[in-house]
Write an enzyme that holds these catalytic residues in place. Structure first.
Site, PDB file in Angstrom:
ATOM      1  N   ARG A  38       0.839  -1.213   0.000  1.00 27.53           N
ATOM      2  CA  ARG A  38       0.000   0.000   0.000  1.00 27.53           C
ATOM      3  C   ARG A  38       0.875   1.265   0.000  1.00 27.53           C
ATOM      4  NH1 ARG A  38      -0.519   4.717   2.590  1.00 27.53           N
ATOM      5  NH2 ARG A  38      -0.025   3.693   4.540  1.00 27.53           N
ATOM      6  N   ASP A  39       1.459   1.584   1.138  1.00 28.39           N
ATOM      7  CA  ASP A  39       2.266   2.813   1.219  1.00 28.39           C
ATOM      8  C   ASP A  39       3.415   2.745   0.221  1.00 28.39           C
ATOM      9  OD1 ASP A  39       2.967   5.272   2.162  1.00 28.39           O
ATOM     10  OD2 ASP A  39       3.566   4.633   4.156  1.00 28.39           O
ATOM     11  N   HIS A  74       9.714   7.088   7.645  1.00 30.68           N
ATOM     12  CA  HIS A  74      10.271   7.119   6.290  1.00 30.68           C
ATOM     13  C   HIS A  74      11.755   7.439   6.442  1.00 30.68           C
ATOM     14  CE1 HIS A  74       6.538   6.966   3.770  1.00 30.68           C
ATOM     15  NE2 HIS A  74       6.034   7.118   4.978  1.00 30.68           N
ATOM     16  N   CYS A  94       4.790   9.358  -0.074  1.00 33.53           N
ATOM     17  CA  CYS A  94       3.395   9.772  -0.081  1.00 33.53           C
ATOM     18  C   CYS A  94       3.168  10.735  -1.243  1.00 33.53           C
ATOM     19  CB  CYS A  94       3.059  10.456   1.240  1.00 33.53           C
ATOM     20  SG  CYS A  94       1.381  11.070   1.283  1.00 33.53           S
ATOM     21  N   ASN A  96       9.477   4.211   2.868  1.00 34.95           N
ATOM     22  CA  ASN A  96       9.432   3.797   4.271  1.00 34.95           C
ATOM     23  C   ASN A  96      10.737   3.094   4.599  1.00 34.95           C
ATOM     24  OD1 ASN A  96       6.509   3.543   3.132  1.00 34.95           O
ATOM     25  ND2 ASN A  96       6.290   3.752   5.320  1.00 34.95           N
TER      26      ASN A  96
HETATM   27  C1  LIG Z   1     -10.600  11.362   1.035  1.00 32.75           C
HETATM   28  C2  LIG Z   1     -10.931  11.704  -0.409  1.00 32.75           C
HETATM   29  C3  LIG Z   1     -11.741  10.604  -1.037  1.00 32.75           C
HETATM   30  C4  LIG Z   1     -11.724  12.999  -0.396  1.00 32.75           C
HETATM   31  O1  LIG Z   1     -11.813  13.482  -1.715  1.00 32.75           O
HETATM   32  P1  LIG Z   1     -13.012  14.446  -2.128  1.00 32.75           P
HETATM   33  O2  LIG Z   1     -12.783  14.816  -3.563  1.00 32.75           O
HETATM   34  O3  LIG Z   1     -13.126  15.535  -1.119  1.00 32.75           O
HETATM   35  O4  LIG Z   1     -14.238  13.431  -1.985  1.00 32.75           O
HETATM   36  P2  LIG Z   1     -15.783  13.617  -2.233  1.00 32.75           P
HETATM   37  O5  LIG Z   1     -16.485  12.908  -1.112  1.00 32.75           O
HETATM   38  O6  LIG Z   1     -16.142  15.054  -2.523  1.00 32.75           O
HETATM   39  O7  LIG Z   1     -16.023  12.759  -3.575  1.00 32.75           O
HETATM   40  C5  LIG Z   1     -15.478  13.173  -4.815  1.00 32.75           C
HETATM   41  C6  LIG Z   1     -15.345  11.980  -5.737  1.00 32.75           C
HETATM   42  O8  LIG Z   1     -14.473  11.005  -5.168  1.00 32.75           O
HETATM   43  C7  LIG Z   1     -15.167   9.761  -5.029  1.00 32.75           C
HETATM   44  N1  LIG Z   1     -14.744   9.126  -3.775  1.00 32.75           N
HETATM   45  C8  LIG Z   1     -14.853   9.630  -2.541  1.00 32.75           C
HETATM   46  N2  LIG Z   1     -14.383   8.750  -1.648  1.00 32.75           N
HETATM   47  C9  LIG Z   1     -13.991   7.666  -2.333  1.00 32.75           C
HETATM   48  C10 LIG Z   1     -13.422   6.424  -1.953  1.00 32.75           C
HETATM   49  N3  LIG Z   1     -13.164   6.131  -0.664  1.00 32.75           N
HETATM   50  N4  LIG Z   1     -13.132   5.540  -2.910  1.00 32.75           N
HETATM   51  C11 LIG Z   1     -13.384   5.818  -4.217  1.00 32.75           C
HETATM   52  N5  LIG Z   1     -13.909   6.986  -4.648  1.00 32.75           N
HETATM   53  C12 LIG Z   1     -14.212   7.898  -3.700  1.00 32.75           C
HETATM   54  C13 LIG Z   1     -16.643  10.121  -5.020  1.00 32.75           C
HETATM   55  O9  LIG Z   1     -17.426   9.023  -5.440  1.00 32.75           O
HETATM   56  C14 LIG Z   1     -16.670  11.270  -5.987  1.00 32.75           C
HETATM   57  O10 LIG Z   1     -16.589  10.720  -7.289  1.00 32.75           O
HETATM   58  P3  LIG Z   1     -17.228  11.496  -8.560  1.00 32.75           P
HETATM   59  O11 LIG Z   1     -18.676  11.678  -8.205  1.00 32.75           O
HETATM   60  O12 LIG Z   1     -16.495  12.787  -8.696  1.00 32.75           O
HETATM   61  O13 LIG Z   1     -16.976  10.552  -9.694  1.00 32.75           O
HETATM   62  C15 LIG Z   1      -9.629  11.928  -1.249  1.00 32.75           C
HETATM   63  O14 LIG Z   1      -8.974  13.056  -0.745  1.00 32.75           O
HETATM   64  C16 LIG Z   1      -8.707  10.755  -1.189  1.00 32.75           C
HETATM   65  O15 LIG Z   1      -9.000   9.696  -1.736  1.00 32.75           O
HETATM   66  N6  LIG Z   1      -7.551  10.910  -0.530  1.00 32.75           N
HETATM   67  C17 LIG Z   1      -6.648   9.793  -0.317  1.00 32.75           C
HETATM   68  C18 LIG Z   1      -5.249  10.266  -0.302  1.00 32.75           C
HETATM   69  C19 LIG Z   1      -4.326   9.116  -0.015  1.00 32.75           C
HETATM   70  O16 LIG Z   1      -4.655   7.961  -0.207  1.00 32.75           O
HETATM   71  N7  LIG Z   1      -3.117   9.466   0.435  1.00 32.75           N
HETATM   72  C20 LIG Z   1      -2.120   8.506   0.732  1.00 32.75           C
HETATM   73  C21 LIG Z   1      -2.388   7.737   1.974  1.00 32.75           C
HETATM   74  S1  LIG Z   1      -1.918   8.608   3.484  1.00 32.75           S
HETATM   75  C22 LIG Z   1      -0.290   8.218   3.685  1.00 32.75           C
HETATM   76  O17 LIG Z   1       0.313   7.663   2.812  1.00 32.75           O
HETATM   77  C23 LIG Z   1       0.364   8.491   4.998  1.00 32.75           C
HETATM   78  C24 LIG Z   1       0.520   7.247   5.877  1.00 32.75           C
HETATM   79  C25 LIG Z   1      -0.841   6.668   6.271  1.00 32.75           C
HETATM   80  O18 LIG Z   1       1.197   6.222   5.178  1.00 32.75           O
HETATM   81  C26 LIG Z   1       1.302   7.571   7.158  1.00 32.75           C
HETATM   82  C27 LIG Z   1       2.510   8.470   6.941  1.00 32.75           C
HETATM   83  O19 LIG Z   1       3.474   8.091   6.270  1.00 32.75           O
HETATM   84  O20 LIG Z   1       2.452   9.577   7.475  1.00 32.75           O
END
Ligand SMILES: CC(C)(COP(=O)([O-])OP(=O)([O-])OC[C@H]1O[C@@H](n2cnc3c(N)ncnc32)[C@H](O)[C@@H]1OP(=O)([O-])[O-])[C@@H](O)C(=O)NCCC(=O)NCCSC(=O)C[C@@](C)(O)CC(=O)[O-]
Length: 304
Positions: free
Chosen positions: A20-21, A214, A245, A254
């Site tokens: 995933r990450d 990381h 990220c 990581n």
């Molecule tokens: C949170 C949202 C969805 C908000 O995104 P948004 O645009 O504000 O969402 P929304 O609710 O307004 O929906 C907009 C569109 O997204 C779709 N949608 C909405 N939710 C989903 C979902 N769950 N799965 C699939 N589709 C989704 C929804 O259906 C819609 O589709 P449209 O009508 O435009 O076709 C977006 O910002 C997002 O997906 N962000 C994820 C970012 C991410 O994955 N980042 C990496 C992970 S974090 C990380 O790596 C750090 C960590 C954890 O490892 C720890 C560290 O290292 O610090």
């Protein structure tokens, strides 16, 4: 023979975040079958917890769009937890449909990072997570919580340990059984790690915390050693040092699982991993990505 430090744990659980990450930031699409083979190899290597994918918007993180396929095709070992990241109810519903064993919600200690990563403020994210946790509980799914930017933010710089403690405390109070503290951009050093863990430990016991480093600045193993000495016994890591990220420019992978296992072996700490099979899993994905692992241990062993 020098006696083992009595403050160090005798056993450590590794949370493998490579599929995933590790892969979420790759710009070239990786097919589901490669991800499946990676997860299967990690299972065979003895990892007991594998973060297998995430159910996030495919517009935001295209690489994770195949997560349902990956969950459907992996060879499951009942002793292994195959987990997924879920930012909202839509993600949780998809994770449930895919058969994830556990889910994780992910917040941040930085307002700007929260906005860039999940498109809402910290307070809004906590409200959203509350609903996710409630539904997960109804489905008897355990929930892990992440806090990003615990030692620095790509947009805001330094982050106060008290802010990290506040967000971690909120996630824990909500019902997350464990909080993983993420140094998203790898800027932390041991004294900062100590300060941050002391602040968080005011509200959450050490045995409910995990560290997620990381290795951007080469400090991850020193930071892990510091955390182990403070009573942490859950470490997130990524095979072959994959990772980064999408919303933290310049953040590298990581800490490599291979490097952590080598460290733990040297300290005489149990981890349950078959080092040889772990190395092979790392070489498998490195070959697929056509580049060497970001792991000194992996590369040294391959050169032998
Ligand atoms: C949170 C949202 C969805 C908000 O995104 P948004 O645009 O504000 O969402 P929304 O609710 O307004 O929906 C907009 C569109 O997204 C779709 N949608 C909405 N939710 C989903 C979902 N769950 N799965 C699939 N589709 C989704 C929804 O259906 C819609 O589709 P449209 O009508 O435009 O076709 C977006 O910002 C997002 O997906 N962000 C994820 C970012 C991410 O994955 N980042 C990496 C992970 S974090 C990380 O790596 C750090 C960590 C954890 O490892 C720890 C560290 O290292 O610090």
């Amino acid at each position: 023979m020098i006696k083992a430090n009595p403050r160090l744990p005798t056993q450590v659980k590794l949370v493998e975040v490579g599929p995933r990450d590790g892969l979420q930031n790759e710009s070239v699409a990786i097919d589901a079958s490669t991800k499946v083979e990676l997860v299967d190899r990690l299972t065979d290597a003895g990892l007991s917890y594998i973060e297998t994918g995430s159910f996030v918007s495919p517009k935001w993180v295209p690489q994770m769009a195949t997560s349902s396929d990956v969950f459907a095709q992996i060879r499951r070992n009942p002793k292994v937890t195959y987990a997924a990241l879920t930012p909202n109810l839509q993600g949780l519903q998809a994770a449930i449909a895919a058969g994830a064993d556990e889910v994780a919600i992910f917040g941040a200690a930085s307002q700007s990072f929260s906005q860039k990563n999940i498109n809402c403020s910290i307070d809004e994210s906590l409200e959203r997570f509350h609903d996710v946790v409630e539904l997960a509980k109804q489905h008897d799914l355990k929930i892990r919580g992440y806090v990003s930017c615990v030692l620095g933010c790509p947009y805001e710089g330094d982050i106060a340990p008290e802010k990290v403690a506040e967000v971690a405390r909120a996630l824990f109070a909500m019902g997350c059984y464990e909080i993983s503290l993420g140094d998203t951009i790898g800027v932390g050093t041991p004294h900062k790690v100590q300060e941050m863990l002391v602040a968080v430990n005011k509200y959450i016991p050490m045995d409910k915390l995990a560290v997620h480093f990381h290795d951007t600045y080469g400090q991850a193993l020193a930071n892990i050693y510091t955390a182990l000495n403070m009573g942490i016994s859950v470490i997130d890591s990524s095979v072959a040092g994959l990772g980064g990220c999408p919303y933290a420019k310049g953040a590298s992978g990581n800490v490599a699982t291979e490097d952590v296992v080598y460290l733990l072996d040297g300290l005489g700490i149990d981890h349950g991993i078959n080092f040889d099979l772990l190395l092979k899993a790392g070489w498998f994905i490195s070959d697929k990505l056509e580049r060497p692992a970001i792991s000194k241990v992996s590369n040294a062993m391959r050169a032998k």
